[in-house]
Design an enzyme around this catalytic site. Sequence first.
Site: not given
Ligand code: ATR
Length: 281
Positions: A88, A131-132, A248, A219, A103, A67, A155-156, A217
């Site tokens: 999306n 992204g979600a 969506q 399913y 979304d 996305k 956290p950043e 978000l």
């Molecule tokens: P999406 O489009 O599903 O949001 P993404 O942009 O890759 O995909 O974001 C994935 C989210 O899930 C992020 O918030 C990610 O945390 P990071 O920013 O630290 O990567 C989180 N996430 C993925 N795997 C995780 C895990 N094992 N534990 C905690 N958070 C996780």
Amino acid sequence: MAIPRFAVLAHPVAHSLSPRIHASFGRQMSIALDYSAIDATAEEFGNALGAFAASGGVGANITLPHKQRAAAACDTLSERARRAGAANTLTRGATGWHGDNTDGVGLVRDLTGRHALDLRARRTLLIGAGGAARGVAPALLDAGIGDLFIVNRTPERADALADALEQPGRVHPRYLDDLKALGEFDLIVNATSAAREGAMPALPMSLAGARTAAVDLSYGEVAIPFLAWARAAGAHDAIDGLGMLVEQAAESFALWHGARPDTDPVFAELREHRAALVTAD
Ligand code: ATR
């Protein structure tokens, strides 16, 4: 006249319900369309989108994990896609793609319509900042939730999302490790993809109570761990992302075809279809 071509681009894409949803909408509205599924990895995404446009593609849905990439590939973005930094729904213009993000409005419609929740003033926790999360946060704020707390493994990214939302008095990034100190929330949204990797951030039971609506978000199987946690923590509602998916899609359909389908029969059909899949397993 040739039948207009649409597609969903994702990786993996095999289990995507979007072709089924858009075909149902098309039948319901007597609109002829061809909607396919295109599997593209991160490396393949740009070429796959270009090839789809060259073959006459006029509209594309974009889902995991593309996305943010899709937003970057667009010539123009709607305000909500720009705020989300993620798209999306792509519509082909004369020279390139226009990106939108349905979304957030899809989630809000599902929660306030199908589930009859009043979101106003709800103290909200958003878990995730990818992204979600970016897609739904602006729409939740626009729907009138109260304070929005954002936590994320990195956290950043929670800080960056909070900054991008530009409402410093209302939006608060926090550390996952500090969740215990945050008390109870009226709305908790899991926007991480952690369960896809078989993991889920450790969440204290103190986050949820008898007033809490907990929403994942996603399913199907990946939503199970979070929703099980929410029920165990005593949440009033535990809602998966199937309704948001249909909503969506209806918003995308309306952008492309100028008419919004009735989502209830399609939602019911998908629930049945998924129940049948589980039984067949
Ligand atoms: P999406 O489009 O599903 O949001 P993404 O942009 O890759 O995909 O974001 C994935 C989210 O899930 C992020 O918030 C990610 O945390 P990071 O920013 O630290 O990567 C989180 N996430 C993925 N795997 C995780 C895990 N094992 N534990 C905690 N958070 C996780």
